[in-house]
Design an enzyme around this catalytic site. Structure first.
Site, PDB file in Angstrom:
ATOM      1  N   ASP A 128      25.401  14.685 -51.673  1.00  0.00           N
ATOM      2  CA  ASP A 128      26.749  15.053 -51.270  1.00  0.00           C
ATOM      3  C   ASP A 128      27.086  16.398 -51.922  1.00  0.00           C
ATOM      4  O   ASP A 128      26.406  16.835 -52.847  1.00  0.00           O
ATOM      5  CB  ASP A 128      27.759  13.955 -51.671  1.00  0.00           C
ATOM      6  CG  ASP A 128      29.010  14.010 -50.806  1.00  0.00           C
ATOM      7  OD1 ASP A 128      29.237  15.049 -50.150  1.00  0.00           O
ATOM      8  OD2 ASP A 128      29.769  13.024 -50.777  1.00  0.00           O
ATOM      9  N   GLU A 155      39.546  12.614 -49.113  1.00  0.00           N
ATOM     10  CA  GLU A 155      38.866  12.385 -50.401  1.00  0.00           C
ATOM     11  C   GLU A 155      39.860  12.144 -51.541  1.00  0.00           C
ATOM     12  O   GLU A 155      40.892  11.495 -51.370  1.00  0.00           O
ATOM     13  CB  GLU A 155      37.908  13.537 -50.688  1.00  0.00           C
ATOM     14  CG  GLU A 155      36.822  13.613 -49.598  1.00  0.00           C
ATOM     15  CD  GLU A 155      35.716  14.579 -49.911  1.00  0.00           C
ATOM     16  OE1 GLU A 155      35.193  14.562 -51.022  1.00  0.00           O
ATOM     17  OE2 GLU A 155      35.351  15.372 -49.005  1.00  0.00           O
TER      18      GLU A 155
HETATM   19  C1  BGC Z   1      32.060  14.373 -48.698  1.00  0.00           C
HETATM   20  C2  BGC Z   1      31.090  13.920 -47.661  1.00  0.00           C
HETATM   21  C3  BGC Z   1      30.868  14.997 -46.651  1.00  0.00           C
HETATM   22  C4  BGC Z   1      30.461  16.273 -47.340  1.00  0.00           C
HETATM   23  C5  BGC Z   1      30.258  17.430 -46.392  1.00  0.00           C
HETATM   24  C6  BGC Z   1      31.721  15.710 -49.256  1.00  0.00           C
HETATM   25  O1  BGC Z   1      32.725  16.157 -50.101  1.00  0.00           O
HETATM   26  O2  BGC Z   1      32.087  13.429 -49.744  1.00  0.00           O
HETATM   27  O3  BGC Z   1      31.552  12.760 -47.046  1.00  0.00           O
HETATM   28  O4  BGC Z   1      29.902  14.599 -45.733  1.00  0.00           O
HETATM   29  O5  BGC Z   1      31.438  16.639 -48.268  1.00  0.00           O
HETATM   30  O6  BGC Z   1      31.446  17.905 -45.896  1.00  0.00           O
HETATM   31  C1  BGC Z   2      34.662  21.117 -47.940  1.00  0.00           C
HETATM   32  C2  BGC Z   2      34.407  19.680 -47.637  1.00  0.00           C
HETATM   33  C3  BGC Z   2      33.890  19.036 -48.833  1.00  0.00           C
HETATM   34  C4  BGC Z   2      34.798  19.277 -50.031  1.00  0.00           C
HETATM   35  C5  BGC Z   2      34.209  18.725 -51.267  1.00  0.00           C
HETATM   36  C6  BGC Z   2      35.586  21.239 -49.116  1.00  0.00           C
HETATM   37  O1  BGC Z   2      35.834  22.564 -49.400  1.00  0.00           O
HETATM   38  O2  BGC Z   2      35.207  21.732 -46.845  1.00  0.00           O
HETATM   39  O3  BGC Z   2      33.500  19.533 -46.595  1.00  0.00           O
HETATM   40  O4  BGC Z   2      33.785  17.680 -48.578  1.00  0.00           O
HETATM   41  O5  BGC Z   2      35.040  20.627 -50.222  1.00  0.00           O
HETATM   42  O6  BGC Z   2      35.000  18.926 -52.386  1.00  0.00           O
END
Ligand code: BGC
Ligand code: BGC
Length: 838
Positions: free
Chosen positions: A315, A514
């Site tokens: 991730d 998130e």
């Molecule tokens: C998330 C994932 C996601 C990834 C890519 C991460 O922060 O936990 O679910 O697939 O970002 O965007």
């Molecule tokens: C991204 C997401 C990712 C996240 C993680 C964002 O800036 O766009 O895809 O999941 O950061 O912290």
């Protein structure tokens, strides 16, 4: 309530038992992935390519960069195996970039990666995207309800169809791979990702896992498996992301491993049997063990025990959170079993460190080959090595985005996900020829109905014009009313000139994704909440009122239910909100056009504390799993109790933060380090995930009435006092006269720097260097430490919105004890411990 409970219990348990008997996997049993995935052809082909690859090509193959931080030219130079578009990334950095720009960029990457002019193997790279509720980064895509809503449909066939449609729309834009489905079994609804979970019920998640994986990828052994209109799926986030303590995102799941496995890995057996080609490692940890660095979980369990044959992707810089690692350096994750690093912005540094480890002999080269091999096999299986540039593929067709048939399925999903919690006096359906007032923040807001992971990561800056597909809830109601001779009008504040026959109030959560969606309780709003006021005003005016609640998860809304004649949970329905009117608005004779069929996939709480319920028999359960009324139900919902059970600070905030070494509710203590910034202190003895900082009870005047906080110097660590609902410091006095007072003691003088910060929400904080002051304090004596708020940057600090009362961060060893802490107002002249505000 009792009757409803009993009735639903029988229903849901009958269903559950049946499901459990059929599919629920036994702990640690090998999954049924019995059909070997690798035909000799595929293995041989991968082996042959591997033999020809240089070390540099192999390292590149296991790295994935974000399109916002890598150019096609660089992808070629470093032979990168993959790119992703993170939630905020899009071609040209424009979230509303048209499909043709996505296809053009996919072509550029394809050409760059397949270029063999430097004598390399030229393996096409894989592009991954978070198509988690439809192809949600595209402005004309069909956006489906988020997973918690899909859970309410209890309809695996529909889930499969949604998978097929999503795959088609992804392929339509030249992309190969989606980071979905999320197989989290959210057990604590305070978790900010609860809406990405289908259900708290492992059995339902496991049935959906198979349906969604097969919908996205196609059926194994069929011609078009992974090809044509199908994409590669990702089972994520392995595992126990939905089981973290207090529902803290990226947190720690604690308890008996077998039990954790039985609940939280339930979806993985079926996903693996359905040949999900990738698994994403979770940010979180289990009993302190970070998933990205765990050979026990990623290799011994996932590979050897469960039989997973695809590749494991990390991730977002998740490898950097393994103790001892950073985003640009983490050999341990490779050795643990991570096959592809998601290194969005850190890819170049990571490439260099991995190459150095390979050259120095530190890297297990067999492990590298194994990782590359697995990635190659997936690419071969998906037909990538025999494919043409994205723009030339038959499945590439922007006209499929938001296709009429796709939208009809999404609308069906919306209808089937609605859960009716109350319908007193047969309030619903509303006759189609009625005069209907439609109000509430969610009435005409594409953004609120689509939620996070929509066009952008948080989905919180999308006005209605940003969407080219779909309709708002109001628009759906309006067209239904029009059809049957009625009238619906939008009123922003609930006012009207001619008294309406009925009101529909649409309200709920604002978008989040998130950790930003984490909460410390489940109270939607307290007594003075604006939505509640609106409902009460309508009630006082004698208008029959329906609440439509937009939410990613169950929240405590007893007062709102009481103030409504009917209450419908619509979850986060997506773009096709017309499905709501389909069910709520009957024909001109008020005969329903569609019945309610949705039932809860999460237990609904009778109190707001947010303690996990997951059980119909839990005394705090209001509506059990499986509950949902229909138009045939004659149940009358009685008045619900209105005590949320949660301390409401509101006007009562007196500045107290810590007494007798414990946080004063609703404040809570947290430890943080590079492996996890958010570890709650819930016992006398607690440690941050990598162990840099820990707390234990100590004596001030009585037994254990203070806490000793010790930084061991192995990496930076923090100790903080935070609250979920921001407090307003100005209530205590002019910020210029306020200070943080701590009754504390130095046990061990710092080596390194010590900082104190106050935080005012995401991206808002001010920090001062308190090292000089701390170094001047006499050790081993209790003293009052005084930190004037005026020493912080008051230009930056929103003092009416304080979420982190204070945080002490130390870069080196330090030990302090704290008995009490508070904000106080003082008439004394306040002097700063240091002037270095930053
Ligand atoms: C998330 C994932 C996601 C990834 C890519 C991460 O922060 O936990 O679910 O697939 O970002 O965007
Ligand atoms: C991204 C997401 C990712 C996240 C993680 C964002 O800036 O766009 O895809 O999941 O950061 O912290």
């Amino acid at each position: 309530m009792r009757n409803i409970k009993a009735y639903n219990k029988i229903l849901s348990f009958a269903l559950l038992t049946a499901l459990l008997l059929i599919i629920y996997p036994t702990a640690f049993q090998k999954s049924t992935a019995s059909i070997p995935l690798n035909t000799q052809n595929i293995s041989d082909r991968a082996e042959n390519i591997l033999k020809k690859m240089t070390l540099e090509e192999k390292i590149g193959q296991i790295i994935q960069a974000d399109i916002s931080a890598v150019t096609p030219e660089e992808a070629k130079e470093y032979n990168l195996g993959s790119v992703l578009n993170g939630g905020n990334s899009a071609p040209g950095g424009k979230v509303t970039a048209p499909a043709r720009n996505w296809i053009a960029l996919a072509d550029e990457f394809w050409h760059a990666s397949t270029d063999k002019s430097d004598g390399g193997v030229g393996i096409p790279l894989l592009w991954g995207t978070d198509a988690v509720h439809g192809h949600n980064n595209l402005q004309n895509a069909t956006i489906f309800p988020h997973n918690s809503g899909l859970g309410a449909t209890k309809n695996p066939a529909l889930i499969r169809e949604i998978g097929e449609i999503t795959a088609k729309e992804i392929r339509a834009t030249g992309i190969d791979w989606t980071f979905a489905p999320t197989l989290a079994v959210a057990r604590d609804d305070r978790w900010g990702r609860a809406y990405e979970s289908y259900s708290e019920n492992p059995a339902l998640v496991s049935i959906y896992a198979e349906a969604m994986v097969e919908g996205l990828q196609g059926q194994y052994q069929e011609q078009n498996f992974l090809k044509d209109e199908h994409v590669i799926a990702t089972a994520k986030h392995f595992f126990a992301d939905g089981g973290t303590h207090q529902g803290i995102d990226r947190g720690d799941a604690q308890g008996d491993l077998k039990e954790i496995f039985n609940i939280h890995a339930a979806g993985y057996g079926p996903a693996i049997s359905s040949q999900a080609q990738t698994v994403m490692a979770s940010f979180s940890s289990i009993n302190g063990e970070k998933m990205h660095g765990s050979k026990g979980f990623l290799t011994d369990l996932l590979r050897s025990e469960m039989g997973f044959e695809g590749f494991v992707v990390g991730d977002w810089n998740g490898h950097g959170e393994v103790p001892g690692c950073s985003p640009t350096d983490c050999l341990q994750a490779l050795h643990a079993g991570l096959d592809m690093f998601m290194a969005p912005d850190s890819w170049k540094g990571l490439y260099k460190s991995l190459l150095a480890h390979a050259k120095s002999g530190a890297m297990d080269m067999k492990r590298l080959d194994e990782a590359v091999n697995r990635i190659l096999e997936v690419k071969i299986r998906a037909g990538l090595l025999d494919s043409v540039p994205p723009s030339e593929r038959t499945a590439t067709n922007p006209a499929l985005l938001g296709h009429k048939e796709h939208r009809a399925t999404a609308r069906q999903a919306v209808r089937e996900s609605l859960v009716l919690l109350k319908n007193n006096n047969a309030m619903l359906p509303i006759a189609g020829n009625a005069n209907i007032l439609v109000t509430g923040s969610g009435a005409h807001s594409m953004q609120q109905q689509t939620g996070g992971w929509t066009l952008s990561w948080q989905g919180d800056s999308n006005n209605n014009d940003a969407f080219e597909t779909g309709e708002t809830i109001f628009e759906g109601i309006q067209s239904a009313a029009k059809k049957f001779g009625g009238n619906a009008f939008l009123s922003n504040d609930g006012s009207y000139t001619e008294k309406p026959d009925a009101a529909i109030v649409i309200f709920g959560e604002q978008p989040y994704a998130e950790y930003r969606g984490d909460r410390s309780d489940l109270v939607f709003e307290f007594k003075d909440g604006e939505n509640l006021k609106l409902l009460k005003t309508l009630k006082a005016n004698g208008i029959p009122t329906v609440s439509v609640f937009l939410t990613g998860r169950p929240l405590w809304v007893n007062s709102h239910i009481n103030a409504s004649d009917a209450f419908v949970v619509a979850w986060l329905p997506g773009t096709e909100a017309g499905g709501i009117a389909d069910v709520l608005i009957g024909n001109e004779k008020a005969v329903p056009r569609y019945n309610f069929t949705g039932t809860l996939s999460f237990t609904w709480p009778n109190v707001g504390s947010g303690e996990p319920l997951n059980d119909a028999d839990h005394p705090d359960t209001l509506f059990p799993y499986g509950f949902g009324l229909t138009y045939e139900s004659s149940t009358r919902t009685a008045h619900l109790q209105e005590d949320s059970g949660v301390v409401e600070l509101g006007d009562n905030f007196d500045g107290k933060l810590i007494t007798r070494g414990d946080a004063v509710a609703p404040f809570a203590l947290f430890l943080g380090d590079n492996s996890n910034p958010n570890t709650p202190v819930t016992s006398q003895l607690a440690s941050s995930i990598s162990g840099s900082v820990n707390v234990k009870g100590t004596d001030y005047a009585a037994q254990e009435d203070a806490r000793t906080i010790t930084w061991n110097g192995k990496g930076e660590g923090s100790f903080s006092v935070r609250v979920d609902r921001a407090v307003n410091l100005n209530m205590l006095g002019n910020p210029e006269t306020l200070a943080i007072n701590l009754l504390a003691r130095i046990n061990q003088q710092p080596i390194g720097s010590v900082y104190l910060s106050v935080g005012c929400g995401e991206g808002c904080s001010s920090e001062i260097d308190i090292s000089p002051m701390i170094k001047n304090i006499e050790s081993n004596t209790w003293q009052t430490w005084h930190f004037p708020i005026s020493c912080f940057d008051l230009g930056k600090l929103k003092t009416d919105n304080i979420e982190t009362a204070f945080s002490i961060r130390s870069t080196g060893p330090l030990s302090i004890s704290v008995h009490a802490g508070e904000f106080i107002s003082s008439n004394d002249t306040l002097t700063c411990p240091s002037t270095s505000a930053s």
